[in-house]
Structures are given as C-alpha cells and as structure tokens.
Design a protein around this motif. Structure first.
Motif, PDB file in Angstrom:
ATOM      1  N   UNK A   1       0.952  -1.162  -0.042  1.00 33.39           N
ATOM      2  CA  UNK A   1      -0.094  -0.140   0.146  1.00 33.39           C
ATOM      3  C   UNK A   1       0.875   1.120  -0.147  1.00 33.39           C
ATOM      4  N   UNK A   2       2.132   1.194   0.909  1.00 36.76           N
ATOM      5  CA  UNK A   2       2.697   2.386   0.804  1.00 36.76           C
ATOM      6  C   UNK A   2       3.764   2.553  -0.191  1.00 36.76           C
ATOM      7  N   UNK A   3       3.987   1.501  -0.878  1.00 36.87           N
ATOM      8  CA  UNK A   3       4.970   1.451  -2.197  1.00 36.87           C
ATOM      9  C   UNK A   3       4.465   1.762  -3.416  1.00 36.87           C
ATOM     10  N   UNK A   4       3.171   1.158  -3.613  1.00 40.76           N
ATOM     11  CA  UNK A   4       2.227   1.146  -4.799  1.00 40.76           C
ATOM     12  C   UNK A   4       2.063   2.626  -5.524  1.00 40.76           C
ATOM     13  N   UNK A   5       2.108   3.629  -4.811  1.00 43.49           N
ATOM     14  CA  UNK A   5       1.869   4.989  -5.187  1.00 43.49           C
ATOM     15  C   UNK A   5       3.276   5.351  -5.871  1.00 43.49           C
ATOM     16  N   UNK A   6       4.464   4.990  -5.484  1.00 47.38           N
ATOM     17  CA  UNK A   6       5.623   5.393  -6.026  1.00 47.38           C
ATOM     18  C   UNK A   6       6.219   4.562  -7.290  1.00 47.38           C
ATOM     19  N   UNK A   7       5.264   3.757  -7.752  1.00 43.41           N
ATOM     20  CA  UNK A   7       5.810   2.667  -8.820  1.00 43.41           C
ATOM     21  C   UNK A   7       6.288   3.552 -10.186  1.00 43.41           C
ATOM     22  N   UNK A   8       5.541   4.774 -10.337  1.00 45.12           N
ATOM     23  CA  UNK A   8       5.890   5.518 -11.401  1.00 45.12           C
ATOM     24  C   UNK A   8       7.365   6.290 -11.125  1.00 45.12           C
ATOM     25  N   UNK A   9       7.637   6.409  -9.967  1.00 43.92           N
ATOM     26  CA  UNK A   9       9.125   7.191  -9.622  1.00 43.92           C
ATOM     27  C   UNK A   9       9.997   6.292  -9.028  1.00 43.92           C
ATOM     28  N   UNK A  10      10.067   5.032  -9.227  1.00 38.95           N
ATOM     29  CA  UNK A  10      11.183   4.049  -8.858  1.00 38.95           C
ATOM     30  C   UNK A  10      11.646   3.494 -10.121  1.00 38.95           C
TER      31      UNK A  10
ATOM     32  N   UNK B   1      19.348   6.097 -18.702  1.00 38.32           N
ATOM     33  CA  UNK B   1      19.868   7.565 -18.987  1.00 38.32           C
ATOM     34  C   UNK B   1      19.301   8.561 -17.912  1.00 38.32           C
ATOM     35  N   UNK B   2      18.045   8.370 -17.139  1.00 36.00           N
ATOM     36  CA  UNK B   2      17.678   9.113 -16.182  1.00 36.00           C
ATOM     37  C   UNK B   2      16.721   8.357 -15.234  1.00 36.00           C
ATOM     38  N   UNK B   3      16.632   8.922 -14.020  1.00 39.32           N
ATOM     39  CA  UNK B   3      15.726   8.245 -12.946  1.00 39.32           C
ATOM     40  C   UNK B   3      14.407   8.633 -13.196  1.00 39.32           C
ATOM     41  N   UNK B   4      13.470   7.827 -12.970  1.00 41.36           N
ATOM     42  CA  UNK B   4      12.195   8.299 -13.270  1.00 41.36           C
ATOM     43  C   UNK B   4      11.577   9.481 -12.285  1.00 41.36           C
ATOM     44  N   UNK B   5      12.568   9.420 -11.007  1.00 39.73           N
ATOM     45  CA  UNK B   5      12.175  10.441 -10.027  1.00 39.73           C
ATOM     46  C   UNK B   5      12.493  11.798 -10.536  1.00 39.73           C
ATOM     47  N   UNK B   6      13.533  11.979 -11.078  1.00 41.14           N
ATOM     48  CA  UNK B   6      13.903  13.447 -11.668  1.00 41.14           C
ATOM     49  C   UNK B   6      12.969  13.738 -12.812  1.00 41.14           C
ATOM     50  N   UNK B   7      12.761  12.697 -13.398  1.00 40.55           N
ATOM     51  CA  UNK B   7      11.745  12.848 -14.717  1.00 40.55           C
ATOM     52  C   UNK B   7      10.464  13.598 -14.082  1.00 40.55           C
ATOM     53  N   UNK B   8      10.032  12.607 -12.989  1.00 39.05           N
ATOM     54  CA  UNK B   8       8.688  13.251 -12.245  1.00 39.05           C
ATOM     55  C   UNK B   8       8.834  14.539 -11.788  1.00 39.05           C
ATOM     56  N   UNK B   9       9.807  14.763 -11.249  1.00 39.34           N
ATOM     57  CA  UNK B   9      10.009  16.100 -10.696  1.00 39.34           C
ATOM     58  C   UNK B   9       9.819  17.393 -11.480  1.00 39.34           C
TER      59      UNK B   9
ATOM     60  N   UNK C   1       5.582  -1.091 -16.664  1.00 39.62           N
ATOM     61  CA  UNK C   1       6.631  -1.114 -15.521  1.00 39.62           C
ATOM     62  C   UNK C   1       7.478  -2.108 -15.188  1.00 39.62           C
ATOM     63  N   UNK C   2       7.087  -3.473 -15.855  1.00 39.52           N
ATOM     64  CA  UNK C   2       7.837  -4.618 -15.446  1.00 39.52           C
ATOM     65  C   UNK C   2       8.730  -5.058 -16.801  1.00 39.52           C
ATOM     66  N   UNK C   3       8.494  -4.681 -17.730  1.00 43.30           N
ATOM     67  CA  UNK C   3       8.999  -4.997 -19.000  1.00 43.30           C
ATOM     68  C   UNK C   3      10.174  -4.067 -19.398  1.00 43.30           C
ATOM     69  N   UNK C   4      10.948  -3.860 -18.593  1.00 45.19           N
ATOM     70  CA  UNK C   4      12.249  -2.704 -18.870  1.00 45.19           C
ATOM     71  C   UNK C   4      13.422  -3.462 -18.597  1.00 45.19           C
ATOM     72  N   UNK C   5      14.817  -3.047 -19.113  1.00 49.70           N
ATOM     73  CA  UNK C   5      15.989  -3.590 -18.692  1.00 49.70           C
ATOM     74  C   UNK C   5      16.311  -3.575 -17.194  1.00 49.70           C
ATOM     75  N   UNK C   6      15.775  -2.600 -16.520  1.00 53.13           N
ATOM     76  CA  UNK C   6      16.008  -2.323 -15.088  1.00 53.13           C
ATOM     77  C   UNK C   6      15.235  -3.667 -14.125  1.00 53.13           C
ATOM     78  N   UNK C   7      14.089  -3.823 -14.608  1.00 54.40           N
ATOM     79  CA  UNK C   7      13.217  -4.807 -13.957  1.00 54.40           C
ATOM     80  C   UNK C   7      13.629  -6.120 -14.308  1.00 54.40           C
TER      81      UNK C   7
END
Lengths: 235, 399, 236
Positions: B32-41, B51-59, C197-203
């Motif tokens: 529950x706590x981690x699911x909302x961050x799936x797009x920034x991890x 090439x870039x972290x999803x977190x910086x992209x999101x910010x 979310x799962x089908x990428x080289x990181x995962x």
C-alpha cells in the motif's frame, strides 16, 4: 440434584455406538469403565449436549441437555482437546470463563484459584504451546472446574499425568464428588478404584454392569474382568 | 454483556495473534505504501543504458503541472497545449524525445484530456485546430455515443445527460497527482485487501475443529449464540479495520508525497466516462467508502462459507480462486444484466470502472446509481448471511 | 470362547513346530530396491496433486485461446499454484503426523521425502519446461521477459513454501503455504494492469536476482528439510 438419562441411543450408519442407556445419577462419583470403542466417549458427548442422540433424552434437574441452563452447570473435559497456541494459560481460563458466563471479576479470582489448585500458577503467563502433555491436561481439568459445575464429565482425564499427579487428581475428584455429580470415564481401573461410589461398565454400547462395588470382596480390576467373562459366557 | 465483550476480544485475539496475520498485514501495508511510487522508482533506459531516473523525470513533470494548475481549459490553454505538442517529433516513442521533455511534458494531462474528449489519434491531433466550445460540444457528443454503445436505456441516457450538465464547464485544470495515484492504485489495494481477508478469516469457524477446542466451546453455556455473534463481529471488525488502515495509509502516503492540491478537479477529467458531478477527491473517498462495505460483505461471506465447508484451507482456496476468476473474467457490454450483476459483486465492485460506470438500477422510474443502492443491498445480504449462518451454527453437533 | 470350546482346544492341542527356522530360511527374503521404492512412492502421491498438474497444463495450453493477450500473466499466475501442489504434497508426512512412523522404517522418512521431492520436482520442472517456452514463443513480449516472468513466481513460491513447512508444523504450515501461493498469484495478475512497469531492462535485473535467489533458496531449503528428518522432535 439428579441427572436423568432415558433410553439414550446413538447410531453411526450401521454401528450402534450407544444402545438404549437409561440411568439416574445423584451426587457422587460415577466411574465409567470400558474398553476402547465401548461407547464411553459417545455417551459422554451426548450427556454434554455436543452430540445429538438418535433417540432418548438427557436432563438435569428437569432441564433438557439442549438448554443453556444445562450447559451453565456443566463442566466437561474431552478425551482429546486442543488449545490456542498463542494463548497463555491465564488467557485460556479467562476465555473459557467468558464462555461459561462467569462475570469478569469472579473469573479473575477463580482463574487464580484454579491455577494454584492444578499447580500451574508459576507458568500461568507462559504460552500453552510450551506446556508438556501433563500440564495441558491439568489446564483442561482447571477449565472444567471454572464454573463450579454441578455436573462434571471427565473423559479419560488422567491421560498424560504422572503417578503423583494422578493421585492428586483423584483426591481432587473425590472432594468434588461430595457436592456434585462426577462422571469419570477411563479404561484404567486404578483411576477410579478408590474414589467411585458407583461403577458403570460399558461394552458395545450397553451397560453390562451398573452399581456400587464397595460391597464386593474382590478388587475392582478382578471384578471388571469378571464382568467381561460373564458377558462372553452369556453370549 | 461484559462476557460478550470478553468473548469478542478473545475472538479478535485469536485472529490477530497468528503469525500469518502479522506477516500478511505487514506485506499489505508495504505494498500500500510503495504502490503510489511505482512511477517514480527505477530508471528510464535507452539502448540498454539507464539515462535518467524516473524520479527526476517526475519532478520536472510535477513542476510543470503545478505551473499550469488553476488554469481554465479554454481556448488559450488548448492552443498552448497543441502548440507545445506540435514541437514533438512524430515518432512511436515520442514521450522519450528531448523535445517532449522540453516543451510538452507539463501539458500531457491537458493533452490527454483533449485527445480523449475528441477520441482521435495523436496524428490527427497534430493537424487539429480546436476552440473551447467545439471541445466541450464534441466531448458531450462522444459521451452520448458512449452511452449508446453501452446499451443504456433512454431514461438512463436522460439521467446521465442531466448529471453531466451539472459539471461546471469549461473545466479548470488542477495538479492532482495524489488523487490520481489513489484512483490508479485503488484496484491493487482492494484486491490485496480482499485476499488478506480471505486468508485471515477462512479459519474462524473451522479452526476450532482443527485446534480441537470445538467440544470445549460447544459444551459451554455461551458456546452457541454468543460465540457465533462474537466470531462474526470479530470478522467484520477485522474487515472494516483493514480497509480503514489501508485507506488511511494510502491517503497519508499519496497526499504526503504528491501534495493535497486538486481535490476539486472534476472526476471526468481523469476518468472520461464518469458523468456524475464528482471531484477526484470525492471519487477517491467514495472508492474507499464502498470498499468498506464490500469488505464487510466479503468477510461475512467467507465466514458463512467456512461454516458449511468446515475446512479452513478449502475455504481459503475457494475464496482466492473466486477472487482470481472475478479478476480475469469480464462480460461483453451487450450482456447488460449479467455484466451489471457481475460488476456489482463485492469482489468486482471496488474499482473505478465498475463503481462509476453508466449502469443504474431503475426503481419506480427513477435511476439510482450503484453507490446509492449497493450499500443497502450489501447490508441486507450481510444480515441475511448472518442469520442463515447463525441457524447453521446453533444446530452444530459432532455427528 | 465358551467352556466347551476351551476344553476341546486343550484336548486336541496341536504339536509344537520342529525345524521352523530351517524351513523359513529356505525362502529368499525379497527386498525392494531403491529405484523401485522411489517409483512405488509415485503411487502414494495424492490424486488431487496429479489432477492439479493436469489442470494447470490444460489451463496453460488453452490460455492463448481463452485469455489471448493476458496469456503470459495467466500462465505466470498458475505457477505459484503449481509450487503449492509440490510443497504441500512433499509435507504430507508432517501434515498427517506420519513422520515418526516413517522415520523408523527401513526406507526411512528421509528416503520417503527424497523420493517425493524427486518425483514432484521432476513433474514441476516438466510443467515449467512446457509452459515457459510456450509463453516465450506465443507472447508479444521479449522472450527473456516472458521466460523470467513464468519461472520467477514458481521458484519464489517454492522457496517461501519450503521455508514455511520447515518452521511451522502440521496443518497450519499448509494453510500458510496456500495463502503465500495465492498472494504471489494475485500479485502477478495485478501486474498485467501496467506491463510497461515490469518490461524494462531495469526490472529484468531485478527478476533475474529474485529468480536466482529463489532457486538457490529452494534447493537450500530442500536439502535442509531432508537433513532435518534425522532429528525428529517429540513436541510438535
């Protein structure tokens, strides 16, 4: 104080586990003897209201076995009972006290009293899963006595107890029998030899003997074996 | 009464003191706590290289969205959005181009809203010249088409048209990522909550037989009615407590990280088939509210079934299989009645597309939405199952 | 026996046997070989387990037709159920309290357990060997993703399951393993809502680590279980 059993029978498919038992019991200790598979546990479960008889009736002072009032005066120790592993001994007795409708304040006092009586006071805060077989059995005896029952039904209560504990248990039952009806089933004769007022011997679902044994000259064990021989001869 | 309180507390203790309960509760809380961050991890990859972290992209995306927040989606913003997207190359993975990040990233939600309202492709959007009135007119037409394709009755169409008219237009865009995450992640939370309840409640009744305490309980004065009520109440308490806990966690995590802005954004902006005048904030709260009632019914159902099967493991397996099947199976739109019943089952209902869909229950000529009628239906079912189960339990004997 | 029967028995008593040991030693005592023993254990694997294997294979075979695009996720979600069947069947002795009896036989509990694990593990690998390549071939996703997505839930559930049965005794262990398997299965099904979310080289790295770690833990726990049969405690 009177337990009336009238024409009690129980059939399991083709087997007659208990066949037409009728008896009236008053205050005292009644030993129920019989070999394995004689029907002792089945009879006891019907007396306690947890097994529906095929026919017949059980009542205590006019109260039918199905009434809550009957169960309020009943104390029962099954032959093979379990526990909640995460419960401590005290928790278990308090839980059983709640089931027996004992008010909380009285339950707390009675729990302490019984833990002392059965020698579990030192381990009362330990989880039941750490207990030995004998300790669990003593806890079972304690829960049966929680509500100061008028009818105490004990199914093989000395299983797992060492000789010292068994003597202690016998003394406890003898004392209890002054004030209530105690039905104690076993297939070990020495368990009831010194404390039973009356003996009921079961075989294949029927009573083959019922009565006092103190009048007889021989020991109960010889007396018990003699009943089986006589029953075989009659066949 | 004090005895009942004691019985209830011990029944709760029996459930929560099990190791399995603690482990799965922790797992549920973690997810529950981690699911909302799936797009920034994690990181974005190009040709196998991060090439870039999803977190910086999101910010970067978040700051852009916040800059647009509060603006009306009028001609000016529409033109601005289309102009930004016109600078993005026409490639399959256009969102990974530097032009997209430079010019279009902040406008992506407004762009998606426009595209979904018109129901046209990206290529067609490039050449579109669009005014404010046309946008909302086309949107209304698309919604009408959707209602026609959904086999809705005339009274339902009338009902939804009236509801849609109550939504203030033109829409005002707000940054609302917290509520978006709550709505997107809701299905994961609800399915796992139902699985959790199936795991911890399947053994409430059969467990007494497994632990060989059944005889002790049945031979006690309060071993029938009060114990049954205590068990049922404990199960319902666990179900409600679980939903409240995951709900509070979800809201705390999402609002804490993504911010509390955007409560009043019309739900139709995010979920384009919703025609009721609800906001994303209200929608999020309603989702969890309905999950409460669905979870209570599911809990009572599991306990009821376990009384009949008398086997905790069989009950658990059957419940989980039911959960999986309801997740996998869906009915075509044309199977209106079956589809509606299926969609309104307590396992299926807690989801955005079932809860806010266009199917209503007509009663005396008036259309009632699912969230208006289902709480009453579920409550009736809970009471019914409770009493049927009570009769079964009271007749219980070891035969 | 009646009095008359007893008297007749005493009057016509059978003579005592002579050269009994010599007579018996003429018969060669046939003993079961290890291979035959292992094969014989196959007959004692529960019918429900065999039925489960067959059902999983059939569902996996039909998935491209019935669930189409979701075939990968559906087949992957069946793998924890496969692992559940293997683990729960392997824990049969503890479940039905037969462990002590089996421990004192010629082919002891250790042999019984090894035989079961060989048979069940073999069956599991056969099902995996059929499902994983089929999914890799039929699905649109890259083969390595598909393959990993099928085997990872299987090994993860096996590892967790074997860990559980070693630490918890009796029916409670099987209940816990069942819950674990279904949870993993449901998590796999939920993943189909956001495949990108799962089908990428990181995962893929994450999946490889989890799959390798789970495989190692499965083998490790299996060996520990077999070694653990040497020390049966009295108190469960």
């Amino acid at each position: 104080m009177e337990l009336v059993i009238e024409g009690l029978s129980k059939n399991f498919k083709d087997t007659k586990a208990v066949s037409d038992i009728s008896v009236t019991l008053h205050k005292g200790v009644y030993g129920l003897l019989g070999a394995n598979g004689a029907g002792k546990s089945t009879l006891m479960r019907m007396i306690c209201g947890i097994l529906k008889p095929s026919s017949g009736r059980v009542s205590f002072d006019g109260m039918d076995v199905s009434e809550e009032g009957f169960r309020a005066v009943l104390g029962y120790l099954p032959q093979d009972f379990g526990y909640y592993p995460e419960f401590k001994a005290r928790d278990f007795l308090l839980y059983m006290a709640a089931l027996k409708a004992i008010p909380k304040k009285e339950a707390l006092a009675r729990t302490e009293e019984l833990l002392e009586l059965v020698g579990l006071k030192e381990v009362s805060k330990k989880k039941i899963k750490t207990f030995s077989g004998g300790m669990k059995q003593r806890l079972g005896i304690a829960q049966a006595l929680l509500n100061r029952p008028k009818l105490l039904v004990l199914d093989e209560p000395t299983a797992g107890l060492d000789p010292k504990e068994r003597v202690r248990f016998r003394n406890l039952i003898e004392k209890t029998g002054h004030d209530c009806i105690v039905i104690l089933s076993t297939h070990i004769v020495s368990d009831i030899e010194h404390i039973s007022d009356e003996v009921m011997i079961m075989r294949e679902g029927r009573f083959i003997y019922q009565g006092k044994w103190t009048d007889e000259q021989t020991s109960l064990e010889d007396f018990y074996l003699k009943q089986f021989e006589e029953a075989e001869e009659d066949e | 009464m004090s005895n009942f309180g004691t019985l209830f507390r011990y029944e709760l203790k029996k459930i929560v003191s099990r190791k399995l309960f603690i482990i799965i509760a922790i797992l549920l809380a973690l997810i529950t706590c981690l699911a909302p961050f799936s797009g920034v991890i994690g990181s974005r990859y190009e040709n196998g290289t991060a090439v870039e972290s999803y977190f910086s992209y999101y910010m970067k995306e978040q700051s852009g969205k916040r800059a647009l927040s509060g603006r009306t989606i009028d001609r000016e913003l529409i033109e601005e959005t289309l102009a930004a997207y016109s600078k993005v190359p026409n490639v399959l993975r256009y969102s990974e181009t530097p032009e997209y990040r430079e010019y279009a990233l902040a406008y992506n939600e407004v762009y998606t809203f426009i595209r979904q309202s018109l129901s046209i492709s990206n290529e067609e959007m490039k050449t579109r010249v669009l005014g404010e009135e046309e946008l909302y007119r086309r949107k209304a037409e698309k919604l009408e088409e959707y209602l026609n394709e959904s086999f809705t009755t005339d009274s339902e169409k009338e009902f939804w048209k009236n509801q849609y008219e109550k939504i203030e237009k033109p829409f005002k865009y707000y940054y609302h990522d917290a509520y978006e995450r709550l709505i997107d992640g809701f299905m994961t939370v609800s399915v796992l909550t139902m699985a959790f309840l199936a795991t911890v409640l399947s053994g409430i009744f059969p467990g007494e037989k497994a632990t060989k305490t059944e005889e002790l309980i049945l031979s006690s004065a309060r071993g029938r009615k009060p114990v049954y009520a205590a068990k049922m109440l404990a199960g319902i308490t666990i179900s409600l407590g679980t939903v409240l806990a995951v709900g509070i966690l979800s809201f705390a995590v999402c609002l804490g990280f993504y911010g509390t802005e955007g409560f009043n954004l019309p739900l139709n902006f995010d979920v384009n088939f919703v025609m009721y005048p609800l906001s994303v904030g209200q929608g999020s709260l309603m989702l969890y509210g309905m999950l409460l009632i669905s979870a209570a019914l599911w809990a009572v159902f599991i306990m009821f079934v376990s009384e009949f099967i008398k086997n905790g493991m069989a009950t658990l397996s059957a419940s989980m299989l039911l959960l999986i099947v309801t997740n996998m199976v869906s009915f075509p739109v044309s199977a209106r009645v079956l589809g509606q019943i299926w969609g309104w089952l307590p396992l299926n209902y807690p989801s955005v597309w079932n809860m806010f869909d266009e199917r209503t229950l007509p009663i005396f000529g008036k259309c009632f939405t699912s969230w208006q009628v289902l709480p009453i239906i579920y409550l009736c079912l809970v009471i019914m199952l409770f009493f049927f189960g009570k009769r079964k339990y009271e007749r219980l004997s070891r035969e | 026996m009646s009095k008359l029967e007893k008297e007749i028995k005493a009057a016509f008593e059978a003579p005592k046997p002579q050269k009994k040991e010599e007579f018996l030693s003429r018969f060669e005592e046939k003993q079961l070989s290890l291979t035959k023993f292992i094969l014989s254990q196959a007959g004692y694997i529960g019918k429900l387990t065999w039925f489960g294997f067959a059902a999983i294979l059939i569902c996996a075979a039909l998935s491209p037709v019935t669930v189409n695009d979701s075939a990968l996720w559906f087949v992957s979600s069946l793998m924890p159920i496969l692992a559940l069947l293997l683990v729960s069947e392997s824990a049969r002795s503890e479940r039905y309290k037969m462990a002590e009896l089996e421990a004192v036989t010629r082919f002891s509990l250790r042999s019984v357990l090894m035989a079961r694990m060989v048979i069940l593990g073999g069956m599991g690998l056969i099902v995996l060997a059929i499902c994983a390549p089929a999914v890799m071939f039929l699905c649109d996703y890259p083969a390595i993703f598909s393959g990993l997505f099928v085997v990872t839930p299987f090994f993860l559930t096996s590892a967790l399951g074997l860990l559980t049965v070693r630490r918890i005794k009796g029916q409670a262990a099987i209940y816990s393993v069942t819950a674990e398997a279904f949870f993993v299965s449901i998590l796999v099904l939920l993943a189909r809502n956001c495949p990108e979310r799962y089908m990428n080289p990181g995962m893929i790295k994450v999946f490889m680590i989890v799959a390798a770690g789970s495989l190692f833990l499965t083998v490790f726990e299996g060996i520990c279980r077999i070694k653990g049969t040497e020390e049966i405690t009295w108190s469960w």
